[in-house]
Design a protein around this motif. Structure first.
Motif, mmCIF file in Angstrom:
data_model
loop_
_atom_site.group_PDB
_atom_site.id
_atom_site.type_symbol
_atom_site.label_atom_id
_atom_site.label_comp_id
_atom_site.label_asym_id
_atom_site.label_seq_id
_atom_site.Cartn_x
_atom_site.Cartn_y
_atom_site.Cartn_z
ATOM 1 N N VAL A 16 -3.252 38.710 -10.744
ATOM 2 C CA VAL A 16 -2.701 37.395 -11.073
ATOM 3 C C VAL A 16 -3.743 36.471 -11.700
ATOM 4 O O VAL A 16 -3.475 35.795 -12.685
ATOM 5 C CB VAL A 16 -2.082 36.741 -9.815
ATOM 6 N N SER A 17 -4.943 36.436 -11.172
ATOM 7 C CA SER A 17 -5.967 35.536 -11.691
ATOM 8 C C SER A 17 -6.713 36.202 -12.845
ATOM 9 O O SER A 17 -7.250 37.311 -12.713
ATOM 10 C CB SER A 17 -6.972 35.163 -10.598
ATOM 11 N N VAL A 18 -6.747 35.521 -13.971
ATOM 12 C CA VAL A 18 -7.463 36.048 -15.135
ATOM 13 C C VAL A 18 -8.674 35.175 -15.499
ATOM 14 O O VAL A 18 -9.342 35.425 -16.497
ATOM 15 C CB VAL A 18 -6.521 36.198 -16.358
ATOM 16 N N SER A 19 -8.969 34.178 -14.680
ATOM 17 C CA SER A 19 -10.052 33.245 -15.021
ATOM 18 C C SER A 19 -11.413 33.923 -15.195
ATOM 19 O O SER A 19 -12.176 33.505 -16.076
ATOM 20 C CB SER A 19 -10.113 32.090 -14.028
ATOM 21 N N PRO A 20 -11.777 34.965 -14.423
ATOM 22 C CA PRO A 20 -13.071 35.612 -14.699
ATOM 23 C C PRO A 20 -13.132 36.222 -16.101
ATOM 24 O O PRO A 20 -14.168 36.177 -16.765
ATOM 25 C CB PRO A 20 -13.174 36.702 -13.627
ATOM 26 N N HIS A 21 -12.010 36.755 -16.559
ATOM 27 C CA HIS A 21 -11.954 37.362 -17.887
ATOM 28 C C HIS A 21 -12.043 36.289 -18.969
ATOM 29 O O HIS A 21 -12.716 36.464 -19.985
ATOM 30 C CB HIS A 21 -10.664 38.175 -18.044
ATOM 31 N N ILE A 22 -11.371 35.177 -18.746
ATOM 32 C CA ILE A 22 -11.402 34.080 -19.700
ATOM 33 C C ILE A 22 -12.804 33.482 -19.750
ATOM 34 O O ILE A 22 -13.322 33.149 -20.829
ATOM 35 C CB ILE A 22 -10.349 33.013 -19.355
ATOM 36 N N ALA A 23 -13.460 33.357 -18.601
ATOM 37 C CA ALA A 23 -14.835 32.853 -18.570
ATOM 38 C C ALA A 23 -15.761 33.779 -19.360
ATOM 39 O O ALA A 23 -16.644 33.311 -20.086
ATOM 40 C CB ALA A 23 -15.315 32.707 -17.132
ATOM 41 N N ALA A 24 -15.555 35.079 -19.252
ATOM 42 C CA ALA A 24 -16.375 36.030 -20.004
ATOM 43 C C ALA A 24 -16.155 35.857 -21.507
ATOM 44 O O ALA A 24 -17.109 35.888 -22.294
ATOM 45 C CB ALA A 24 -16.060 37.460 -19.573
ATOM 46 N N CYS A 25 -14.918 35.647 -21.882
ATOM 47 C CA CYS A 25 -14.596 35.417 -23.293
ATOM 48 C C CYS A 25 -15.225 34.103 -23.768
ATOM 49 O O CYS A 25 -15.778 34.025 -24.872
ATOM 50 C CB CYS A 25 -13.080 35.407 -23.482
ATOM 51 N N GLN A 26 -15.193 33.081 -22.931
ATOM 52 C CA GLN A 26 -15.815 31.802 -23.296
ATOM 53 C C GLN A 26 -17.320 31.970 -23.498
ATOM 54 O O GLN A 26 -17.902 31.332 -24.376
ATOM 55 C CB GLN A 26 -15.534 30.746 -22.225
#
Length: 101
Positions: A16-26
């Motif tokens: 459900v949580s994708v924030s670690p992946h988005i942080a990596a992309c950032q």
């Protein structure tokens, strides 16, 4: 040619949580040195076409390396040849019409 894009990367199959992946992309976007603005449903990025597209590719590579078996991305982009325009210019134009500047 310069381009302004709106990129939304959505990893699938990671829970459900994708924030670690988005942080990596950032982190990839920040490391590129390109002008960018994160917002609630994506990131605006501007710069030379090839550099911006290389960042999109690298975001996918990094998120896959984190274990995402699938990624779906939404990409909107715009180019101009009649004059230089930056993402802040686009916002400022509308803000002026709204009497906010």
């Amino acid at each position: 040619m310069n381009v302004i894009i709106d990129l939304c990367v959505v990893p699938l199959g990671v829970g459900v949580s994708v924030s670690p992946h988005i942080a990596a992309c950032q982190r990839v976007i920040q490391a590129s040195g390109l002008e960018h603005r994160m917002h609630a449903y994506g990131t605006n990025i501007e710069g030379p076409w090839d550099e911006v597209m290389a960042v999109v590719k690298r975001c996918h590579e990094v998120v896959h390396e984190m274990g995402a078996p699938r990624i779906t991305s939404t990409l909107k982009l715009g180019t101009r040849t009649d004059r230089d325009q930056h993402m802040d210019d686009k916002v400022a134009s509308v803000e002026t019409l709204l009497g906010r500047q």
